[in-house]
Design a protein around this motif. Sequence first.
Motif, PDB file in Angstrom:
ATOM      1  N   ALA A  52       0.841  -1.206   0.000  1.00 21.85           N
ATOM      2  CA  ALA A  52       0.000   0.000   0.000  1.00 21.85           C
ATOM      3  C   ALA A  52       0.873   1.251   0.000  1.00 21.85           C
ATOM      4  CB  ALA A  52      -0.915   0.000   1.219  1.00 21.85           C
ATOM      5  N   HIS A  53       0.485   2.212  -0.806  1.00 26.17           N
ATOM      6  CA  HIS A  53       1.186   3.498  -0.875  1.00 26.17           C
ATOM      7  C   HIS A  53       0.157   4.604  -0.761  1.00 26.17           C
ATOM      8  CE1 HIS A  53       5.015   2.071  -3.140  1.00 26.17           C
ATOM      9  NE2 HIS A  53       4.596   1.193  -2.252  1.00 26.17           N
ATOM     10  N   MET A  54       0.474   5.644  -0.025  1.00 26.70           N
ATOM     11  CA  MET A  54      -0.375   6.831   0.033  1.00 26.70           C
ATOM     12  C   MET A  54       0.344   7.943  -0.706  1.00 26.70           C
ATOM     13  SD  MET A  54      -1.915   9.070   3.129  1.00 26.70           S
ATOM     14  CE  MET A  54      -3.497   8.270   3.142  1.00 26.70           C
ATOM     15  N   LYS A  55      -0.386   8.589  -1.595  1.00 24.81           N
ATOM     16  CA  LYS A  55       0.175   9.689  -2.363  1.00 24.81           C
ATOM     17  C   LYS A  55      -0.497  10.984  -1.939  1.00 24.81           C
ATOM     18  CE  LYS A  55       1.042   6.656  -6.233  1.00 24.81           C
ATOM     19  NZ  LYS A  55       0.747   6.326  -7.630  1.00 24.81           N
ATOM     20  N   LEU A  56       0.303  11.949  -1.556  1.00 27.10           N
ATOM     21  CA  LEU A  56      -0.159  13.291  -1.219  1.00 27.10           C
ATOM     22  C   LEU A  56       0.322  14.198  -2.355  1.00 27.10           C
ATOM     23  CD1 LEU A  56       0.791  13.229   2.558  1.00 27.10           C
ATOM     24  CD2 LEU A  56      -1.409  12.672   1.534  1.00 27.10           C
ATOM     25  N   HIS A  57      -0.521  14.336  -3.360  1.00 26.20           N
ATOM     26  CA  HIS A  57      -0.103  14.926  -4.633  1.00 26.20           C
ATOM     27  C   HIS A  57       0.397  16.359  -4.515  1.00 26.20           C
ATOM     28  CE1 HIS A  57      -1.200  11.520  -7.091  1.00 26.20           C
ATOM     29  NE2 HIS A  57      -2.247  11.372  -6.296  1.00 26.20           N
ATOM     30  N   HIS A  58      -0.313  17.237  -3.819  1.00 31.08           N
ATOM     31  CA  HIS A  58       0.106  18.636  -3.739  1.00 31.08           C
ATOM     32  C   HIS A  58       1.415  18.815  -2.980  1.00 31.08           C
ATOM     33  CE1 HIS A  58      -4.312  19.828  -4.421  1.00 31.08           C
ATOM     34  NE2 HIS A  58      -3.638  19.987  -5.535  1.00 31.08           N
ATOM     35  N   LEU A  59       1.740  17.848  -2.154  1.00 33.08           N
ATOM     36  CA  LEU A  59       2.987  17.935  -1.386  1.00 33.08           C
ATOM     37  C   LEU A  59       4.137  17.199  -2.057  1.00 33.08           C
ATOM     38  CD1 LEU A  59       1.498  17.365   2.184  1.00 33.08           C
ATOM     39  CD2 LEU A  59       1.959  19.534   1.022  1.00 33.08           C
ATOM     40  N   GLY A  60       3.839  16.439  -3.108  1.00 32.24           N
ATOM     41  CA  GLY A  60       4.873  15.679  -3.802  1.00 32.24           C
ATOM     42  C   GLY A  60       5.416  14.531  -2.965  1.00 32.24           C
ATOM     43  N   ILE A  61       4.558  13.928  -2.132  1.00 37.48           N
ATOM     44  CA  ILE A  61       4.995  12.874  -1.218  1.00 37.48           C
ATOM     45  C   ILE A  61       4.280  11.573  -1.560  1.00 37.48           C
ATOM     46  CG2 ILE A  61       4.956  12.095   1.187  1.00 37.48           C
ATOM     47  CD1 ILE A  61       5.084  15.038   2.015  1.00 37.48           C
ATOM     48  N   GLU A  62       5.041  10.485  -1.574  1.00 41.18           N
ATOM     49  CA  GLU A  62       4.457   9.146  -1.670  1.00 41.18           C
ATOM     50  C   GLU A  62       5.033   8.313  -0.533  1.00 41.18           C
ATOM     51  OE1 GLU A  62       4.145   5.304  -4.635  1.00 41.18           O
ATOM     52  OE2 GLU A  62       4.519   7.285  -5.489  1.00 41.18           O
ATOM     53  N   LEU A  63       4.151   7.773   0.301  1.00 43.82           N
ATOM     54  CA  LEU A  63       4.566   7.015   1.479  1.00 43.82           C
ATOM     55  C   LEU A  63       4.266   5.543   1.305  1.00 43.82           C
ATOM     56  CD1 LEU A  63       2.863   9.332   4.093  1.00 43.82           C
ATOM     57  CD2 LEU A  63       5.295   9.255   3.612  1.00 43.82           C
ATOM     58  N   VAL A  64       5.160   4.676   1.788  1.00 48.47           N
ATOM     59  CA  VAL A  64       4.814   3.269   1.944  1.00 48.47           C
ATOM     60  C   VAL A  64       3.876   3.244   3.135  1.00 48.47           C
ATOM     61  CG1 VAL A  64       5.657   0.962   2.455  1.00 48.47           C
ATOM     62  CG2 VAL A  64       6.990   2.494   0.986  1.00 48.47           C
ATOM     63  N   TYR A  65       2.643   2.863   2.899  1.00 49.57           N
ATOM     64  CA  TYR A  65       1.571   3.057   3.870  1.00 49.57           C
ATOM     65  C   TYR A  65       1.392   1.783   4.681  1.00 49.57           C
ATOM     66  CZ  TYR A  65      -2.944   5.025   5.359  1.00 49.57           C
ATOM     67  OH  TYR A  65      -3.993   5.532   6.073  1.00 49.57           O
ATOM     68  N   SER A  66       2.306   1.541   5.600  1.00 47.72           N
ATOM     69  CA  SER A  66       2.232   0.365   6.453  1.00 47.72           C
ATOM     70  C   SER A  66       2.809   0.721   7.816  1.00 47.72           C
ATOM     71  CB  SER A  66       3.023  -0.781   5.826  1.00 47.72           C
ATOM     72  OG  SER A  66       2.984  -1.909   6.647  1.00 47.72           O
ATOM     73  N   GLY A  67       2.009   0.619   8.843  1.00 44.87           N
ATOM     74  CA  GLY A  67       2.484   0.902  10.190  1.00 44.87           C
ATOM     75  C   GLY A  67       2.680   2.375  10.491  1.00 44.87           C
ATOM     76  N   VAL A  68       1.994   3.247   9.753  1.00 47.47           N
ATOM     77  CA  VAL A  68       2.126   4.687   9.981  1.00 47.47           C
ATOM     78  C   VAL A  68       0.750   5.311  10.131  1.00 47.47           C
ATOM     79  CG1 VAL A  68       4.274   4.873   8.690  1.00 47.47           C
ATOM     80  CG2 VAL A  68       2.121   5.289   7.533  1.00 47.47           C
ATOM     81  N   MET A  69       0.718   6.483  10.740  1.00 45.90           N
ATOM     82  CA  MET A  69      -0.473   7.316  10.759  1.00 45.90           C
ATOM     83  C   MET A  69      -0.111   8.594  10.004  1.00 45.90           C
ATOM     84  SD  MET A  69      -2.026   7.007  14.571  1.00 45.90           S
ATOM     85  CE  MET A  69      -3.769   7.007  14.216  1.00 45.90           C
TER      86      MET A  69
END
Length: 81
Positions: A52-69
């Motif tokens: 799973a990945h979360m993309k925050l487009h306006h911030l230019g960030i892509e996170l590996v979405y595991s074990g994070v808030m």
Amino acid sequence: GQTEMYEHIRHWTSVFTGVAVMANCWSPTHNNPKCCPKWFDIMTLVSNYTSAHMKLHHLGIELVYSGVMVAFCGQLVCHAV
């Protein structure tokens, strides 16, 4: 499933008055137009996802979405999972 989710929510102390549970495999890029710019969405995963990945487009960030808030303003930041 639901029993595991209930156990996590039952022990979560929060200053917030509401919890929304979303159970979808993916979410297209979107923002939350009904949110107030002063409010934050706080998102987390409750199960073990390995890709799973979360993309925050306006911030230019892509996170590996595991074990994070992740906390951000859902009205201002377009996001996808």
